[in-house]
Design a protein around this motif. Structure first.
Motif, PDB file in Angstrom:
ATOM      1  N   LYS A  74      35.686 -16.416 -49.927  1.00 10.88           N
ATOM      2  CA  LYS A  74      34.672 -15.525 -50.475  1.00 10.88           C
ATOM      3  C   LYS A  74      33.438 -15.489 -49.569  1.00 10.88           C
ATOM      4  O   LYS A  74      32.845 -14.438 -49.354  1.00 10.88           O
ATOM      5  N   PHE A 124      29.531 -18.079 -62.397  1.00  3.82           N
ATOM      6  CA  PHE A 124      30.783 -18.775 -62.133  1.00  3.82           C
ATOM      7  C   PHE A 124      30.921 -19.172 -60.664  1.00  3.82           C
ATOM      8  O   PHE A 124      31.555 -20.142 -60.333  1.00  3.82           O
ATOM      9  N   SER A 125      30.329 -18.330 -59.773  1.00  3.09           N
ATOM     10  CA  SER A 125      30.724 -18.402 -58.369  1.00  3.09           C
ATOM     11  C   SER A 125      29.850 -19.331 -57.543  1.00  3.09           C
ATOM     12  O   SER A 125      28.637 -19.125 -57.406  1.00  3.09           O
ATOM     13  N   ILE A 126      30.492 -20.338 -56.969  1.00  2.65           N
ATOM     14  CA  ILE A 126      29.788 -21.237 -56.050  1.00  2.65           C
ATOM     15  C   ILE A 126      29.462 -20.492 -54.753  1.00  2.65           C
ATOM     16  O   ILE A 126      28.375 -20.621 -54.199  1.00  2.65           O
ATOM     17  N   ALA A 127      30.396 -19.670 -54.303  1.00  4.34           N
ATOM     18  CA  ALA A 127      30.194 -18.913 -53.059  1.00  4.34           C
ATOM     19  C   ALA A 127      28.940 -18.043 -53.169  1.00  4.34           C
ATOM     20  O   ALA A 127      28.118 -17.980 -52.246  1.00  4.34           O
ATOM     21  N   GLN A 128      28.809 -17.398 -54.317  1.00  2.00           N
ATOM     22  CA  GLN A 128      27.655 -16.519 -54.508  1.00  2.00           C
ATOM     23  C   GLN A 128      26.351 -17.326 -54.482  1.00  2.00           C
ATOM     24  O   GLN A 128      25.364 -16.885 -53.881  1.00  2.00           O
ATOM     25  N   LEU A 175      54.775 -13.948 -57.269  1.00  2.00           N
ATOM     26  CA  LEU A 175      53.985 -14.948 -56.558  1.00  2.00           C
ATOM     27  C   LEU A 175      54.111 -16.320 -57.244  1.00  2.00           C
ATOM     28  O   LEU A 175      54.099 -17.362 -56.587  1.00  2.00           O
ATOM     29  N   VAL A 207      36.353 -20.583 -52.361  1.00  2.00           N
ATOM     30  CA  VAL A 207      34.938 -20.497 -51.995  1.00  2.00           C
ATOM     31  C   VAL A 207      34.800 -20.053 -50.535  1.00  2.00           C
ATOM     32  O   VAL A 207      34.041 -19.140 -50.213  1.00  2.00           O
ATOM     33  N   GLN A 257      31.566 -12.923 -70.116  1.00  2.00           N
ATOM     34  CA  GLN A 257      31.799 -14.254 -69.532  1.00  2.00           C
ATOM     35  C   GLN A 257      32.790 -15.090 -70.355  1.00  2.00           C
ATOM     36  O   GLN A 257      32.675 -16.312 -70.434  1.00  2.00           O
ATOM     37  N   PHE A 301      44.360  -9.606 -53.447  1.00  2.00           N
ATOM     38  CA  PHE A 301      44.543  -9.792 -54.893  1.00  2.00           C
ATOM     39  C   PHE A 301      43.449  -9.084 -55.677  1.00  2.00           C
ATOM     40  O   PHE A 301      42.327  -8.946 -55.202  1.00  2.00           O
ATOM     41  N   GLU A 325      45.131 -19.025 -54.614  1.00  2.00           N
ATOM     42  CA  GLU A 325      43.994 -18.155 -54.310  1.00  2.00           C
ATOM     43  C   GLU A 325      43.872 -17.042 -55.346  1.00  2.00           C
ATOM     44  O   GLU A 325      42.786 -16.691 -55.783  1.00  2.00           O
ATOM     45  N   PHE A 326      45.017 -16.481 -55.746  1.00  2.00           N
ATOM     46  CA  PHE A 326      44.992 -15.426 -56.767  1.00  2.00           C
ATOM     47  C   PHE A 326      44.407 -15.983 -58.061  1.00  2.00           C
ATOM     48  O   PHE A 326      43.492 -15.408 -58.651  1.00  2.00           O
ATOM     49  N   GLU A 353      36.872 -22.134 -61.968  1.00  2.00           N
ATOM     50  CA  GLU A 353      37.197 -22.050 -60.546  1.00  2.00           C
ATOM     51  C   GLU A 353      36.396 -20.880 -59.984  1.00  2.00           C
ATOM     52  O   GLU A 353      35.665 -20.219 -60.704  1.00  2.00           O
ATOM     53  N   GLU A 354      36.573 -20.649 -58.698  1.00  2.00           N
ATOM     54  CA  GLU A 354      35.795 -19.608 -58.051  1.00  2.00           C
ATOM     55  C   GLU A 354      36.078 -18.228 -58.661  1.00  2.00           C
ATOM     56  O   GLU A 354      35.208 -17.397 -58.760  1.00  2.00           O
ATOM     57  N   ASN A 355      37.317 -18.013 -59.037  1.00  2.00           N
ATOM     58  CA  ASN A 355      37.645 -16.751 -59.693  1.00  2.00           C
ATOM     59  C   ASN A 355      38.130 -17.046 -61.120  1.00  2.00           C
ATOM     60  O   ASN A 355      39.306 -17.261 -61.338  1.00  2.00           O
ATOM     61  N   PRO A 356      37.219 -17.065 -62.076  1.00  2.00           N
ATOM     62  CA  PRO A 356      37.607 -17.500 -63.425  1.00  2.00           C
ATOM     63  C   PRO A 356      38.530 -16.520 -64.144  1.00  2.00           C
ATOM     64  O   PRO A 356      39.163 -16.880 -65.126  1.00  2.00           O
ATOM     65  N   GLY A 406      40.853 -18.411 -56.898  1.00  2.00           N
ATOM     66  CA  GLY A 406      39.887 -17.979 -55.893  1.00  2.00           C
ATOM     67  C   GLY A 406      39.633 -19.074 -54.871  1.00  2.00           C
ATOM     68  O   GLY A 406      40.109 -20.201 -55.006  1.00  2.00           O
ATOM     69  N   TYR A 424      31.978 -12.120 -47.940  1.00  2.00           N
ATOM     70  CA  TYR A 424      30.725 -11.499 -48.387  1.00  2.00           C
ATOM     71  C   TYR A 424      29.495 -11.868 -47.544  1.00  2.00           C
ATOM     72  O   TYR A 424      28.424 -11.314 -47.777  1.00  2.00           O
TER      73      TYR A 424
END
Lengths: 321, 150
Positions: B136, B97-101, A266, B133, A185, A300, B127-128, A217-220, B131, B140
């Protein structure tokens, strides 16, 4: 106080000649006041300050007053001392700007996490008498990987077949090192070309400087993965290609005319990612990995594993060819 | 899963307001629906703050903001005629980490058949790097409908 430093230097490093003798600092809060000839005392160890570290880009030196190049008087070895400096600034990544934070605590924690893992710079942290966390870092004797690659005096085709497979094998290990951080993490936070070094002697690739962090962020892990991709693009190309440097590299105007928007990075709109248009012997599969970092990408990589799952077979393919 | 159990994923954005307004418009005064508004709290990392006090203050601010958002979105639903008895609110701390999850876990645990989420519309580069929410959730989500409101 100068006399005290003189005595200390004489006692611990009798052979060292020093033009000026400064003060002894046990509190590093005012790091701007600590300079050449001063000694930082931490945990009964003494670090003689030689100079402030500086970052060089585009020929300009940007001093980092909170990073001191030192000699550890007890051993005579060189050390880098990073003192506490909290900073928030906007990091420009191509067309994007994101808030970035410098965190001494994060880097100290990662130094503990990667102790004895030589894929990373090594060091430890201690508190000074005022409770400031000080990172004490071993200097890596070596060269930036990108400089090493750029300076190889071989045509690209020879580089690609003879040098790149071995470079990518080691790069793969560097990627696994980043995965190790993610598994715990943590993020590197500042993956760029000048932060991966080749150590003299061992030839080992080693990551340095991981004190940047960001708002989650959503993808750290996206930033780290994009950094790995950009590094891969450099390694495959042996340098960065843009439309403006193609002519100087011997490419014809027709080659330059074949590029469209989808062929570029990108983030960095002038960087060519579709290297196969320049070097047709780059296998399609490897080029597709690169294209995940291009304007054309629709899917991605979300993890280092996903990235490596596609990169690893490519190395085998280049080796065979 | 009960399609008439609707979970609205909330945040402080205008998109969340639009999502709530959309649900209010579609459902209106019908009584056979249950609507829950979920705010997932993801505290900023301790590393971003020079000291623990500054961090704790920020966390307090975040908790207050969550309550304000939940109350504001409830009002949006009520104003569209949804009975107060059909609306509930909840805030949860994200474990990872993930709010979506966190949203999807809550949906699964509580049998929601519909998830409603606002979309802010990010660029490909964003997005890359960061990310999304809503993307995702779309990717999923299982055993439920997903309404994405732009």
């Amino acid at each position: 106080m100068s006399h005290e430093v003189k005595e200390l230097v004489k006692r611990l490093r009798p052979s060292l000649s020093l033009g000026e003798y400064g003060k002894i600092f046990t509190d590093t809060t005012s790091y701007m006041n600590i300079s050449y000839g001063d000694v930082i005392e931490i945990d009964n160890q003494h670090y003689l300050v030689l100079r402030d570290e500086a970052e060089r880009s585009f020929g300009i030196e940007d001093p980092k007053y909170w990073v001191k190049r030192c000699i550890h008087l007890e051993t005579g070895e060189r050390r880098i001392l990073k003192l506490v400096f909290h900073e928030k600034f906007m990091l420009k990544l191509g067309s994007l700007e994101i808030p970035c934070y410098r965190s001494p605590e994060k880097e100290a924690r990662i130094l503990d996490l990667v102790r004895d893992d030589l894929r990373f710079m090594q060091g430890f942290s201690r508190f000074d008498k005022k409770g400031n966390i000080v990172r004490i870092i071993q200097v890596i004797k070596g060269k930036r990987l990108d400089h090493h690659v750029f300076e190889l005096e071989v045509p690209h085709r020879d580089y690609f077949h003879e040098h790149l497979p071995a470079i990518l094998e080691k790069f793969l290990d560097s990627c696994l090192a980043i995965r190790y951080l993610h598994d715990h993490q943590e993020i590197h936070g500042d993956i760029r070309r000048d932060h991966l070094w080749i150590e003299h002697g061992s030839g080992r690739y080693r990551w340095i400087d991981f004190d940047y962090t960001y708002e989650f962020e959503e993808n750290p892990f996206g930033l780290d993965i994009f950094g790995l991709g950009s590094l891969l693009i450099f390694l495959v190309g042996k340098q960065i290609y843009t439309l403006s440097n193609l002519a100087s590299q011997g490419f014809s105007p027709d080659t330059a005319a074949a590029f469209n928007q989808g062929d570029f990075s990108l983030l960095y709109k002038n960087r060519i990612v579709n290297l196969r248009k320049l070097f047709p012997y780059i296998p399609e599969k490897l080029n597709l990995v690169l294209m995940h970092f291009s304007n054309r990408a629709e899917i991605f990589y979300e993890s280092v594993d996903e990235f490596l799952a596609e990169l690893e077979p490519c190395i085998k393919e280049i080796k065979k060819s | 899963m009960n399609l008439k159990k609707i979970l609205i994923a909330a945040d402080a954005s205008e998109n969340a307001k639009r999502a709530a307004a959309y649900v209010g418009e579609i459902i209106g005064p019908r009584k056979d629906f249950e609507i829950e508004i979920l705010y997932v709290l993801r505290y900023p990392d301790r590393d971003l703050f020079p000291d623990a006090d500054a961090w704790e203050n920020k966390k307090d601010e975040e908790r207050k903001k969550a309550q304000e958002v939940l109350s504001g979105l409830s009002t949006v639903l009520e104003e569209k005629g949804i009975p107060v008895s059909a609306i509930s609110t909840v805030s949860k701390e994200a474990k990872g980490f993930s709010i979506a999850q966190a949203i999807l876990e809550y949906q699964q645990q509580n049998g929601f058949g519909t998830i409603v989420v606002g979309r802010r519309g990010v660029s490909k580069a964003e997005e890359f790097l960061f990310g999304s929410v809503s993307n995702k959730i779309v990717h999923y989500a299982r055993d439920c409908a997903v309404w994405v409101i732009e």
